[in-house]
Design a protein around this motif. Structure first.
Motif, mmCIF file in Angstrom:
data_model
loop_
_atom_site.group_PDB
_atom_site.id
_atom_site.type_symbol
_atom_site.label_atom_id
_atom_site.label_comp_id
_atom_site.label_asym_id
_atom_site.label_seq_id
_atom_site.Cartn_x
_atom_site.Cartn_y
_atom_site.Cartn_z
ATOM 1 N N ARG A 12 1.174 -1.208 -0.082
ATOM 2 C CA ARG A 12 0.170 -0.218 0.113
ATOM 3 C C ARG A 12 1.300 1.206 0.311
ATOM 4 N NH1 ARG A 12 0.121 -2.867 5.246
ATOM 5 N NH2 ARG A 12 -0.268 -0.790 7.298
ATOM 6 N N VAL A 13 0.178 2.176 -0.719
ATOM 7 C CA VAL A 13 1.515 3.247 -0.856
ATOM 8 C C VAL A 13 0.663 4.412 -1.197
ATOM 9 C CG1 VAL A 13 3.208 4.781 -2.992
ATOM 10 C CG2 VAL A 13 2.841 1.563 -3.269
ATOM 11 N N GLY A 14 1.427 5.457 0.015
ATOM 12 C CA GLY A 14 0.410 6.907 -0.435
ATOM 13 C C GLY A 14 0.195 7.047 0.454
ATOM 14 N N PHE A 55 -1.089 3.798 -9.575
ATOM 15 C CA PHE A 55 -0.481 4.334 -8.410
ATOM 16 C C PHE A 55 -0.419 5.921 -9.065
ATOM 17 C CE2 PHE A 55 2.999 7.184 -5.613
ATOM 18 C CZ PHE A 55 2.440 7.444 -4.859
ATOM 19 N N ASN A 56 -1.131 6.174 -8.294
ATOM 20 C CA ASN A 56 -1.674 8.026 -8.799
ATOM 21 C C ASN A 56 -0.899 8.626 -7.983
ATOM 22 O OD1 ASN A 56 -2.798 10.822 -9.484
ATOM 23 N ND2 ASN A 56 -5.107 9.998 -9.404
ATOM 24 N N THR A 57 -0.137 9.779 -8.009
ATOM 25 C CA THR A 57 1.376 10.196 -7.559
ATOM 26 C C THR A 57 0.249 11.642 -6.736
ATOM 27 O OG1 THR A 57 1.608 11.628 -9.376
ATOM 28 C CG2 THR A 57 3.464 9.755 -8.495
ATOM 29 N N THR A 58 -0.819 11.938 -8.005
ATOM 30 C CA THR A 58 -1.086 13.578 -7.047
ATOM 31 C C THR A 58 -2.842 13.161 -6.198
ATOM 32 O OG1 THR A 58 -3.123 12.879 -9.234
ATOM 33 C CG2 THR A 58 -0.747 14.436 -10.035
ATOM 34 N N ALA A 59 -2.959 12.604 -6.789
ATOM 35 C CA ALA A 59 -3.846 11.906 -5.098
ATOM 36 C C ALA A 59 -3.466 11.155 -3.702
ATOM 37 C CB ALA A 59 -4.348 10.452 -5.409
ATOM 38 N N SER A 60 -1.820 10.968 -4.134
ATOM 39 C CA SER A 60 -1.177 11.125 -2.495
ATOM 40 C C SER A 60 -0.580 12.208 -2.140
ATOM 41 C CB SER A 60 0.104 10.139 -2.991
ATOM 42 O OG SER A 60 0.690 10.059 -1.483
ATOM 43 N N HIS A 61 -1.294 13.019 -0.936
ATOM 44 C CA HIS A 61 -0.963 14.354 -0.221
ATOM 45 C C HIS A 61 0.503 14.355 0.426
ATOM 46 C CE1 HIS A 61 -1.969 13.698 3.718
ATOM 47 N NE2 HIS A 61 -3.241 12.961 3.811
ATOM 48 N N THR A 62 1.547 13.097 0.693
ATOM 49 C CA THR A 62 2.431 12.488 0.883
ATOM 50 C C THR A 62 4.039 12.606 0.235
ATOM 51 O OG1 THR A 62 2.347 10.105 1.841
ATOM 52 C CG2 THR A 62 1.565 11.910 3.328
ATOM 53 N N GLU A 84 9.750 8.331 -13.127
ATOM 54 C CA GLU A 84 9.499 9.250 -12.296
ATOM 55 C C GLU A 84 9.984 9.447 -10.662
ATOM 56 O OE1 GLU A 84 5.610 12.589 -10.980
ATOM 57 O OE2 GLU A 84 5.713 11.217 -12.932
ATOM 58 N N PHE A 85 10.495 9.615 -10.323
ATOM 59 C CA PHE A 85 11.419 9.659 -8.765
ATOM 60 C C PHE A 85 10.643 10.112 -7.690
ATOM 61 C CE2 PHE A 85 14.173 6.992 -10.859
ATOM 62 C CZ PHE A 85 15.336 5.693 -9.874
ATOM 63 N N GLY A 86 9.973 10.195 -6.804
ATOM 64 C CA GLY A 86 9.409 10.699 -5.557
ATOM 65 C C GLY A 86 10.041 9.917 -4.071
ATOM 66 N N TYR A 87 9.194 10.324 -3.264
ATOM 67 C CA TYR A 87 9.757 9.879 -1.598
ATOM 68 C C TYR A 87 7.707 9.732 -1.600
ATOM 69 C CZ TYR A 87 14.013 11.807 -0.724
ATOM 70 O OH TYR A 87 15.172 11.533 -1.333
ATOM 71 N N ASP A 88 7.378 8.766 -0.773
ATOM 72 C CA ASP A 88 6.313 8.401 -0.005
ATOM 73 C C ASP A 88 5.837 7.019 1.173
ATOM 74 O OD1 ASP A 88 3.407 9.119 0.196
ATOM 75 O OD2 ASP A 88 2.893 9.268 -2.188
ATOM 76 N N ASN A 103 8.180 5.359 6.149
ATOM 77 C CA ASN A 103 8.122 6.836 5.961
ATOM 78 C C ASN A 103 8.964 7.801 4.867
ATOM 79 O OD1 ASN A 103 4.870 7.178 6.925
ATOM 80 N ND2 ASN A 103 5.727 7.627 8.969
ATOM 81 N N HIS A 104 8.732 8.340 4.134
ATOM 82 C CA HIS A 104 9.474 9.041 2.855
ATOM 83 C C HIS A 104 10.524 8.322 2.644
ATOM 84 C CE1 HIS A 104 11.383 12.821 2.124
ATOM 85 N NE2 HIS A 104 12.508 12.478 1.860
#
Length: 418
Positions: A12-14, A55-62, A84-88, A103-104
């Motif tokens: 589970r992500v985000g 995975f919808n990156t814009t739907a995750s506020h973290t 497309e790299f990021g932290y979540d 986290n992160h």
């Protein structure tokens, strides 16, 4: 899945959590998830489900974006996809399962199809995006930092749909199951090239596909165990020997060995076996065998890998020795145990015993005093039923704690085939 009926696992992500299915990646240091663009560049039926959900990156506020970078692994195989790299936030098991959350954590969102499903990074090495002075901790390291696992170690078997009642894969973070394999008393140090750390020696490959046993590979070669890909990559001479022994024809356009219905019927009826003789890389030495029935190689490729579904034989022609790879096909009959803190690993034949009771053994980190004598392999301790406390996560993921040591291992036996 696009290249076979592999057991997938749950993440589970985000925030709020999005449920995804992924495959374990022994060579990956970052967790890969398929993003929404992954179903915009291809046209396949039920795309999101076939890719383990999106995975919808814009739907995750973290979600915190880092940028677009090369994925940085499987380069030797010619893979070139970016991420497309990021932290979540990343958790094991589906929402409501109670699995641990970190986290992160570094995530790479992928849209290309070189990795059709997402990948759970099992390699705990850090990632650098700018300089070597800014290493970002891996998902495995974050799990250990939060005491979710006792050590940077794991065991993995890909499962075998032709065994028992469609035997599913198993993944244990921080331990292994002694009931699942035949102990070979083997242990290998990590290879000097860290990008091929899990390298073993293949002393020979043979088959009984013809009237007499046929040697398919006779020279000692070093091969990298890599669950991020499905196929087995071998030298050209070995591939030619497979072609002759199994009646295979190489499709130069697809760079695959497609299997016709008539050839499939013949091979299923004859059920030839392939035996890998395993030893220490480069130097050789004592060895043991792992034998694969034809069913291990009886896989189906689906769109978009092909225009229409077709059986195929998961053998690839390696361009050079940097491409000698043992993918998930190998891990159907092999049980892999990896200990990153001691820099060693072992490989064993998988045992298929429907009545066997699991005996999960914790791999403790170096220097930790154990509460009871260690069985083989060393630096580990079995956990009796009375010492286990835990909860079931989702359908198939189990968290257990060694009460005396206050350490935990995670058992992630399979979710569903992808």
């Amino acid at each position: 899945g696009v290249d076979g009926p592999w057991s997938s696992f749950e993440l589970r992500v985000g925030t709020p959590a999005q449920n995804l299915r992924i495959l374990p990646g022994t060579s990956s240091t970052q967790t890969l998830v398929v993003i929404q663009e992954g179903c915009q560049i291809i046209k396949v039926n039920d795309c999101a489900n076939s890719r383990g959900e999106l995975f919808n990156t814009t739907a995750s506020h973290t979600w915190k974006e880092i940028g677009l970078f090369e994925l940085g692994f499987e380069n030797s195989l010619g893979f070139t996809d970016n991420g497309e790299f990021g932290y979540d936030t990343v958790g094991l098991g589906y929402l409501g399962s109670g699995g641990p959350v970190v986290n992160h954590s570094i995530i790479a969102g992928i849209a290309g199809t070189e990795f059709y499903l997402g990948v759970l990074a099992l390699n705990p090495r850090p990632t650098n995006f700018t300089t070597q002075n800014e290493p970002q901790q891996s998902f495995m390291q974050l799990l250990k930092n939060s005491s979710a696992i006792p050590s940077l170690s794991y065991s993995y078997n890909a499962g075998a749909p032709y065994r028992l009642n469609k035997a599913l894969g198993s993944l244990i973070l921080g331990g292994f199951d002694t009931s699942a394999y035949q102990d070979t008393n083997s242990s290998y140090k990590f290879f000097s090239d860290q990008s091929r750390d899990l390298s073993i020696g293949i002393q020979s490959i043979s088959t009984n596909a013809s009237a007499d046993n046929t040697v398919l590979q006779s020279d000692l070669i070093s091969m990298f165990i890599d669950s991020s890909v499905a196929e087995i990559y071998l030298p050209l001479d070995a591939c030619h020997a497979f072609e002759k022994a199994f009646g295979l024809t190489y499709n130069t356009t697809l760079e695959m060995y497609l299997v016709s219905d008539s050839l499939h019927s013949k091979l299923t009826s004859e059920n030839p076996a392939v035996t890998f003789e395993i030893t220490t890389p480069i130097t050789g030495g004592s060895s043991f065998n792992i034998t694969f029935p034809y069913a291990s190689f009886d896989l189906t490729a689906n769109p978009p890998l092909l225009k229409s579904s077709s059986r195929y034989f998961p053998l690839k022609r390696a361009a050079n020795d940097t491409q000698y790879v043992l993918g998930r096909t190998f891990l159907q009959e092999a049980y892999l145990i990896v200990d990153y803190e001691r820099g060693n690993f072992s490989v064993h034949p998988r045992v298929w015993n429907a009545s066997a009771e699991s005996n999960i053994v914790t791999i403790f980190p170096p220097g930790v005093k154990q509460s009871e004598p260690s069985p083989s392999p060393s630096h580990s301790s079995s956990i009796s039923g009375g010492a286990i406390a835990g909860i079931v996560i989702g359908v198939c993921v189990f968290i257990a704690a060694a009460a005396a040591a206050l350490l935990r291992f995670l058992v992630l036996p399979r979710r569903k085939r992808a």
